[in-house]
Enzyme design. Structure first.
Site, PDB file in Angstrom:
ATOM      1  N   LYS A 173       0.860  -1.196   0.000  1.00  0.00           N
ATOM      2  CA  LYS A 173       0.000   0.000   0.000  1.00  0.00           C
ATOM      3  C   LYS A 173       0.885   1.230   0.000  1.00  0.00           C
ATOM      4  CE  LYS A 173      -2.409   1.603   3.620  1.00  0.00           C
ATOM      5  NZ  LYS A 173      -3.543   1.853   4.522  1.00  0.00           N
TER       6      LYS A 173
HETATM    7  C1  5RP Z   1      -2.456   4.417   8.338  1.00  0.00           C
HETATM    8  C2  5RP Z   1      -3.040   3.508   7.354  1.00  0.00           C
HETATM    9  C3  5RP Z   1      -4.404   3.809   6.803  1.00  0.00           C
HETATM   10  O1  5RP Z   1      -5.116   2.619   6.754  1.00  0.00           O
HETATM   11  C4  5RP Z   1      -4.285   4.391   5.419  1.00  0.00           C
HETATM   12  O2  5RP Z   1      -3.613   5.590   5.463  1.00  0.00           O
HETATM   13  C5  5RP Z   1      -5.615   4.494   4.666  1.00  0.00           C
HETATM   14  O3  5RP Z   1      -6.468   5.394   5.252  1.00  0.00           O
HETATM   15  P1  5RP Z   1      -6.718   6.844   4.635  1.00  0.00           P
HETATM   16  O4  5RP Z   1      -7.429   6.624   3.320  1.00  0.00           O
HETATM   17  O5  5RP Z   1      -7.576   7.548   5.634  1.00  0.00           O
HETATM   18  O6  5RP Z   1      -5.381   7.496   4.415  1.00  0.00           O
HETATM   19  O7  5RP Z   1      -2.446   2.537   6.976  1.00  0.00           O
HETATM   20  O8  5RP Z   1      -1.115   4.075   8.543  1.00  0.00           O
END
Ligand code: 5RP
Length: 278
Positions: A173
Site C-alpha cells: 500500500k
Molecule cells: C495508516 C493507514 C491507513 O489505513 C491508510 O492511510 C488508509 O487510510 P486513509 O485513506 O484515511 O489514508 O495505513 O497508517
C-alpha cells in the site's frame, strides 16, 4: 503460492478483475479516536456491505465487527507508537501469527518506514512477518508510511515499494503521486493506494480514478469515505471506479444520486436501521 495463500489473496484482490476496494479503519492504532471513527461500530456498520475487505486492528475487529459478517479481514499487526510519542517510525509487530489465525485474517498488514530513524527495525519486522505468513499461507500487505521529512514522489515511493516487494510483501500500500506508473512498473507485486487526508468528494474520486488508471490494483480508503457527510454514497462511487471502470464524471453522478437518496427521510431511516448491528 500454495492453495491457502492463493485462496486468502483472492479475498483481498478479486480474481475476476484483479482489483480491490479495501476499507481502512485502522487509524486509531496510533491516532486514537480519529474524527468520525470515534464510535467505530457505528462508522463501519453501513459501509461493510460495500467493501471488499476491512483493514483494522484486532481490538476494533473484536469489539466493533460482529463475527458473523462475511467480510475478509486485513489485520494490522504493527504498531507500538502514538501520535504523541517519541517517534512514529518505532513500530514493531504487536499481534502474533497465532492470534491472526484465530481471528481468521485473510491478510496481515504492517507499516515500513523507509528512510526514517527506525527503518531497519520496521524492515526486519516485515521480513519476519513474511516468513510467518508463508508458513501459514497468509499474505502480507506492506504499508509504506511516509515521514514528514520525506517527499511523496515517485523516486521515494518507488524505492519504498520496491524494498517492500524485495523483502517478500505480497501486496504493497502506498500513496498516489505524479508519475505513479513508474512506481507501479518497478514493483513486482500489486499496489494499492491509500486515500490520505479528507478531500472534497470529487477530488477523492479523481484520486481513486487516477490510481487505477495508472496501474494500482485498487484503493485502501478510509477518511475520504467515512469523513464524508455521505459515506455510503462515497463508498458506492469509489467501488464503481475500482470494479466497473467508470470515469470520474460517472462516479460523481453516482455519488450525487446516492447522496439524494440518503437525504430522503425514508431512505435515511432505513439506512439508520440497517446501520445498527443487532
Ligand atoms: C495508516 C493507514 C491507513 O489505513 C491508510 O492511510 C488508509 O487510510 P486513509 O485513506 O484515511 O489514508 O495505513 O497508517
Amino acid at each position: 503460492m500454495d492453495w491457502g495463500m492463493k485462496n486468502r489473496f483472492s479475498k483481498i484482490i478479486r480474481p475476476e478483475d484483479g482489483r480491490c476496494l479495501m476499507l481502512a479503519v485502522d487509524h486509531g492504532y496510533f491516532l486514537g479516536p480519529t474524527e468520525r471513527l470515534e464510535d467505530a461500530r457505528k462508522t463501519i456498520a453501513p459501509l461493510l456491505p460495500h467493501a471488499d475487505s476491512l483493514m483494522l486492528t484486532r481490538g476494533i475487529l473484536r469489539n466493533c465487527v460482529p463475527a458473523d459478517r462475511n467480510i475478509p479481514v486485513v489485520l494490522r499487526v504493527s504498531g507500538g507508537t502514538s501520535i504523541i510519542g517519541e517517534d512514529l517510525s518505532k513500530e514493531t509487530i504487536t499481534t502474533s501469527i497465532e492470534e491472526s489465525i484465530k481471528l481468521n485474517a485473510s491478510c496481515l498488514a504492517l507499516s515500513i518506514f523507509v528512510g526514517s530513524k527506525y527503518e531497519h527495525q520496521t524492515l526486519a519486522s516485515l521480513g519476519k512477518l513474511v516468513d510467518e505468513g508463508e508458513k501459514y499461507g497468509i499474505p502480507v500487505l506492506a504499508v509504506t508510511a511516509v515521514g514528514k521529512e520525506m517527499a511523496r514522489d515517485a523516486r521515494y515511493l518507488g524505492l519504498a515499494c520496491r524494498v517492500a516487494a524485495e523483502l517478500g510483501a505480497h501486496v504493497v500500500k502506498t500513496y498516489y503521486c505524479e508519475n505513479f506508473e513508474q512506481v507501479v512498473e518497478s514493483c513486482p507485486v500489486p499496489l494499492i493506494v491509500a486515500g490520505g487526508k479528507k478531500l472534497p468528494e470529487l477530488d477523492a474520486l479523481k484520486l481513486a480514478y487516477d490510481s487505477v488508471k495508472y496501474g494500482a490494483a485498487g484503493v485502501d480508503m478510509g477518511r475520504n469515505i467515512w469523513q464524508s457527510d455521505y459515506p455510503v454514497a462515497m463508498i458506492k462511487a469509489v467501488k464503481a471506479i475500482v470494479h466497473e471502470d467508470i470515469d470520474v464524471k460517472q462516479a460523481y453522478s453516482i455519488f450525487l444520486k446516492e447522496r439524494e437518496k440518503a437525504k430522503d427521510p425514508k431512505a435515511k431511516k432505513a439506512l439508520t436501521q440497517t446501520a445498527a448491528f443487532d
